[in-house]
Motif scaffolding. Structure first.
Motif, PDB file in Angstrom:
ATOM      1  N   GLU A 102       0.839  -1.191   0.000  1.00 65.37           N
ATOM      2  CA  GLU A 102       0.000   0.000   0.000  1.00 65.37           C
ATOM      3  C   GLU A 102       0.875   1.243   0.000  1.00 65.37           C
ATOM      4  O   GLU A 102       1.879   1.306   0.704  1.00 65.37           O
ATOM      5  CB  GLU A 102      -0.905  -0.014   1.237  1.00 65.37           C
ATOM      6  CG  GLU A 102      -2.076   0.930   1.147  1.00 65.37           C
ATOM      7  CD  GLU A 102      -3.119   0.657   2.221  1.00 65.37           C
ATOM      8  OE1 GLU A 102      -3.100   1.375   3.242  1.00 65.37           O
ATOM      9  OE2 GLU A 102      -3.931  -0.275   2.038  1.00 65.37           O
ATOM     10  N   TYR A 141      -3.295   3.504  -1.418  1.00 67.93           N
ATOM     11  CA  TYR A 141      -3.714   2.779  -2.601  1.00 67.93           C
ATOM     12  C   TYR A 141      -2.816   1.568  -2.858  1.00 67.93           C
ATOM     13  O   TYR A 141      -1.635   1.560  -2.481  1.00 67.93           O
ATOM     14  CB  TYR A 141      -3.691   3.700  -3.828  1.00 67.93           C
ATOM     15  CG  TYR A 141      -4.686   4.827  -3.736  1.00 67.93           C
ATOM     16  CD1 TYR A 141      -6.053   4.559  -3.682  1.00 67.93           C
ATOM     17  CD2 TYR A 141      -4.260   6.149  -3.690  1.00 67.93           C
ATOM     18  CE1 TYR A 141      -6.983   5.591  -3.584  1.00 67.93           C
ATOM     19  CE2 TYR A 141      -5.181   7.189  -3.593  1.00 67.93           C
ATOM     20  CZ  TYR A 141      -6.538   6.903  -3.537  1.00 67.93           C
ATOM     21  OH  TYR A 141      -7.445   7.929  -3.431  1.00 67.93           O
ATOM     22  N   GLU A 142      -3.376   0.562  -3.517  1.00 64.85           N
ATOM     23  CA  GLU A 142      -2.587  -0.599  -3.917  1.00 64.85           C
ATOM     24  C   GLU A 142      -1.475  -0.124  -4.851  1.00 64.85           C
ATOM     25  O   GLU A 142      -1.719   0.591  -5.810  1.00 64.85           O
ATOM     26  CB  GLU A 142      -3.498  -1.630  -4.609  1.00 64.85           C
ATOM     27  CG  GLU A 142      -2.855  -2.981  -4.849  1.00 64.85           C
ATOM     28  CD  GLU A 142      -2.016  -2.997  -6.116  1.00 64.85           C
ATOM     29  OE1 GLU A 142      -0.870  -3.477  -6.048  1.00 64.85           O
ATOM     30  OE2 GLU A 142      -2.503  -2.512  -7.159  1.00 64.85           O
ATOM     31  N   GLN A 165      -8.755  -2.017  -5.426  1.00 69.52           N
ATOM     32  CA  GLN A 165      -7.534  -1.845  -4.640  1.00 69.52           C
ATOM     33  C   GLN A 165      -7.017  -3.169  -4.059  1.00 69.52           C
ATOM     34  O   GLN A 165      -6.076  -3.170  -3.265  1.00 69.52           O
ATOM     35  CB  GLN A 165      -7.770  -0.835  -3.519  1.00 69.52           C
ATOM     36  CG  GLN A 165      -8.131   0.560  -4.001  1.00 69.52           C
ATOM     37  CD  GLN A 165      -7.043   1.171  -4.872  1.00 69.52           C
ATOM     38  OE1 GLN A 165      -5.852   0.972  -4.639  1.00 69.52           O
ATOM     39  NE2 GLN A 165      -7.453   1.921  -5.879  1.00 69.52           N
ATOM     40  N   THR A 184      -8.028  -5.243  -1.875  1.00 63.73           N
ATOM     41  CA  THR A 184      -8.021  -5.381  -0.416  1.00 63.73           C
ATOM     42  C   THR A 184      -8.545  -6.752   0.022  1.00 63.73           C
ATOM     43  O   THR A 184      -8.183  -7.251   1.084  1.00 63.73           O
ATOM     44  CB  THR A 184      -8.880  -4.287   0.237  1.00 63.73           C
ATOM     45  OG1 THR A 184     -10.201  -4.346  -0.303  1.00 63.73           O
ATOM     46  CG2 THR A 184      -8.290  -2.916  -0.024  1.00 63.73           C
TER      47      THR A 184
END
Length: 296
Positions: A107, A112-113, A162, A164
């Protein structure tokens, strides 16, 4: 001798490039310098940038300007864009070359990714910041290094953009490369008739440092094992150089190139609705609007 598919003219041109110190970025930078271009190097590592700067000068090229920029930090990208605009009066070519691939989810400082942030958000933002200068330069060009890896996915996956919930190396990389093509298509359409072309490319499977920041087997062994099957960085840089310099593509925009020839990306990379959706999503994430962003 590299094959550019036509006459490559860069004498006296100002070319800005991201990721210039390794792989195809380094090969492209050296070739631009040999041909008389004035370069701006957007780099994260000052030592590597200065080494490249010295090499270019030693070979008789013009001294490149160096601007530090961490593409995993949107604040750094904004500062780099502002620094460039403060120093430079014209820009002929912006080559968005830098990229990253990760084997596990990382991250950024912005939350953000990292694969999507570095490969899509950062060039989107940098291009938008420098666009006013490009619009002032006759026949300016924007060139985005994408990849055939966009075929790994069939859409951007907004339900988990993203990553997650679930991270997959090739899916996240493929999404970011698909984003490069959709960005190119949308931007080219918005700039039609304004004297700036926007194209993207697949450099081929290239033996570069991409992915070597990862630990474990991937970093230590995979590049070595696959290297015999890869193109060299010089070969991988051919299409980037061609799109930045050749008169053959001076009037072409919004296209995808492979081996210095126009090619067709996957159908989902040509969907204008998806390109518009990604554009809106990206502007919202970055809190940044291009001047022509509103429909109509």
């Amino acid at each position: 001798m590299l094959n550019y598919g036509g006459e490559a003219i860069v004498q006296g041109k100002h070319i800005a490039i991201t990721g210039p110190t390794a792989g195809i970025g380094r090969s492209a930078s050296l070739e631009f310098a040999r041909r008389g271009a004035q370069l701006t190097l957007f780099c994260r590592n000052l030592e590597k940038a200065e080494n490249l700067q010295r090499e270019i000068v030693a070979e008789g090229g013009l001294t490149p300007d160096i601007i530090l920029m961490d593409m995993a930090d949107l604040g750094s990208v904004r500062r780099a864009g502002e620094a460039f605009l403060a120093r430079v009066e014209s820009l002929d070519v912006l080559l968005n070359n830098a990229g990253v691939v990760n084997t596990s989810r990382k991250e950024t400082v912005d939350g953000y990714e990292e694969t999507l942030a570095v490969n899509h958000f950062a060039p989107f933002l940098l291009t938008g910041l420098l666009l006013p200068l490009l619009l002032k330069t006759p026949r300016a060009r924007i060139v985005n290094v994408s990849s055939g890896a966009h075929a790994f996915v069939k859409g951007m996956g907004y339900e988990d953009m993203q990553a997650t919930k679930n991270f997959r190396t090739f899916r996240e990389y493929g999404r970011s490369k698909l984003a490069n093509i959709l960005f190119t298509k949308h931007l080219a359409g918005q700039l039609e008739g304004q004297g700036v072309t926007v194209n993207c490319l697949h450099p081929g499977a290239v033996a570069t440092s991409l992915g070597t920041q990862n630990g474990g087997f991937f970093s230590r062994n995979l590049p070595r094992l696959l290297k015999p099957f890869f193109r060299s960085p010089d070969q991988g840089a051919e299409t980037s150089i061609y799109l930045c310099c050749s008169d053959e593509v001076a009037e072409i925009t919004g296209k995808y190139f492979v081996n210095c020839k126009r090619s067709s990306p996957k159908s989902w990379a040509q969907d204008p609705v998806e390109a518009d959706r990604l554009w809106t999503y990206t502007e919202r994430c970055l809190d940044f609007e291009y001047p022509f962003s509103k429909p109509g």
